[in-house]
Design an enzyme around this catalytic site. Sequence first.
Site, PDB file in Angstrom:
ATOM      1  N   THR A 210      44.410  35.028  26.887  1.00 39.31           N
ATOM      2  CA  THR A 210      43.044  35.182  26.400  1.00 39.31           C
ATOM      3  C   THR A 210      42.532  36.559  26.806  1.00 39.31           C
ATOM      4  OG1 THR A 210      40.847  34.150  26.330  1.00 39.31           O
ATOM      5  CG2 THR A 210      42.013  33.991  28.416  1.00 39.31           C
ATOM      6  N   ASN A 211      41.235  36.805  26.732  1.00 39.77           N
ATOM      7  CA  ASN A 211      40.701  38.107  27.143  1.00 39.77           C
ATOM      8  C   ASN A 211      39.356  37.897  27.833  1.00 39.77           C
ATOM      9  OD1 ASN A 211      38.476  38.330  25.100  1.00 39.77           O
ATOM     10  ND2 ASN A 211      40.231  38.139  23.724  1.00 39.77           N
ATOM     11  N   ARG A 212      38.742  38.964  28.263  1.00 37.03           N
ATOM     12  CA  ARG A 212      37.576  38.845  29.151  1.00 37.03           C
ATOM     13  C   ARG A 212      36.244  38.682  28.420  1.00 37.03           C
ATOM     14  NH1 ARG A 212      37.548  43.661  33.073  1.00 37.03           N
ATOM     15  NH2 ARG A 212      35.551  42.698  33.588  1.00 37.03           N
ATOM     16  N   SER A 213      36.275  38.551  27.121  1.00 33.95           N
ATOM     17  CA  SER A 213      34.994  38.400  26.406  1.00 33.95           C
ATOM     18  C   SER A 213      34.257  37.141  26.881  1.00 33.95           C
ATOM     19  CB  SER A 213      35.256  38.306  24.903  1.00 33.95           C
ATOM     20  OG  SER A 213      34.089  37.883  24.246  1.00 33.95           O
ATOM     21  N   ALA A 277      36.187  38.800  20.198  1.00 34.47           N
ATOM     22  CA  ALA A 277      37.363  39.554  20.634  1.00 34.47           C
ATOM     23  C   ALA A 277      38.577  38.695  20.279  1.00 34.47           C
ATOM     24  CB  ALA A 277      37.292  39.799  22.128  1.00 34.47           C
TER      25      ALA A 277
END
Length: 405
Positions: A210-213, A277
């Site tokens: 996943t990502n930090r959004s 994102a």
Amino acid sequence: MSRLKGRRIVLGVTGSISAYKAAEVVRGLVREQADVRVVMTREAGAFVGAVTFSALTGHPVAVEQFPDTGMAGEEHVDLAAWADTVAIAPATANIIGKMANGLGDDLLSTVMLACEAPCCLAPAMNFRMWRNEAVQSNLDRLRSRGVHVIDPEFGLLANGEEGDGRLAAPEQIVEAVAILADPDHDLAGCNVLVSAGPTAEDIDPVRCVTNRSSGKMGYALARAAARRGASVTLVAGPTSLQDPYGVAVEHVRTAGEMRDAVLANREGQHAVIMAAAVADYRPGTQAPRKMKKTQESLTLEMTRTADILAEVAADRPPVLIGFAAETHDGLDNARRKLADKDLDLVVYNDVTADGAGFETDTNIVTLIRRDGREESLPLQSKSDVADRVMDEVAALLRNREVVPA
Ligand code: CTP
């Protein structure tokens, strides 16, 4: 600057155990610089003190219909005429019944009789009272007259039972008031689709890429559009945020699900804003069971996901907006995305800058427009950035004659 700034709100507080939560509603409205006057019923005074509200609003609290002052008797008319919007939170079955039947026997009920401003109420009562036929038919009558009812929640009630009837969360009430109190509803009649948050691509049943959004920017956009009168659909990846009031939310997890949800809702949208994102790659296969650390190193084979924005651009809505969160060569990358994806506007931010990017409540963005005009905005809250983006949406829709000039 909040569009609630300077808006004149009368908040009625009636006698419910949840009356203390009205203080949070007042705080939320005052935080956005609304001018708030509180009218309490005498019964509300059994649950919460007038001083709390006068301290929070900076104004005396009105309780008596015939106070012992020089200008007694006209306060109900003056308050009703002064208000841009009137909200009652919490609203008991009693005030609902009085409003539905046109009764005025105290200050608040007579203010409501004299009130021509948009009005909302947030009921709170035991679930047995909530499902009472008389209460429901009173609410139906009020709805049919244009009163906005903020439905109560299911949850723990004052007597320890669970059921419908719990006062809506104060932030949701503030949001409902903000929608009613918006000065010009310049997106009324428009459909706006926003995507928000990260996506999560599963590796096995317990792990994902996943990502930090955090989703905060996209949620702020959805709220800003709703406040301005748009019908908003929010397609949200996994976040910890509360669904924005008055917005249709579709929760998704993966880039594939986000694509399906965006395309399924694409028809009829006047503006599509992709703030999510989205993962560019996902694991080629997902292990059906938790992977065990049997190897010294692990290589994941990743597959490209679909570019949702590019797909939406193939069958363009009147307004199409993308985001570019970059760490280097940001402006060049953002300009390239504007051209490649055929966008009206790219909202570019350097995620490495202090106060910008993921998880923060603020952002520093540059607006890059199709006609080449670029505008760097100073550090500001994500809600203020969202409002600036909605100014652009409203102007583009006016130019394209989707909304009247
Ligand atoms: N986007 C999308 N679908 C994807 C990837 C991105 O719709 N699979 C959208 C984002 O929501 C954003 C814009 O495209 O509005 C730019 O996303 P970004 O991740 O910054 O750029 P990419 O297109 O992935 O390009 P690059 O990999 O070069 O950064």
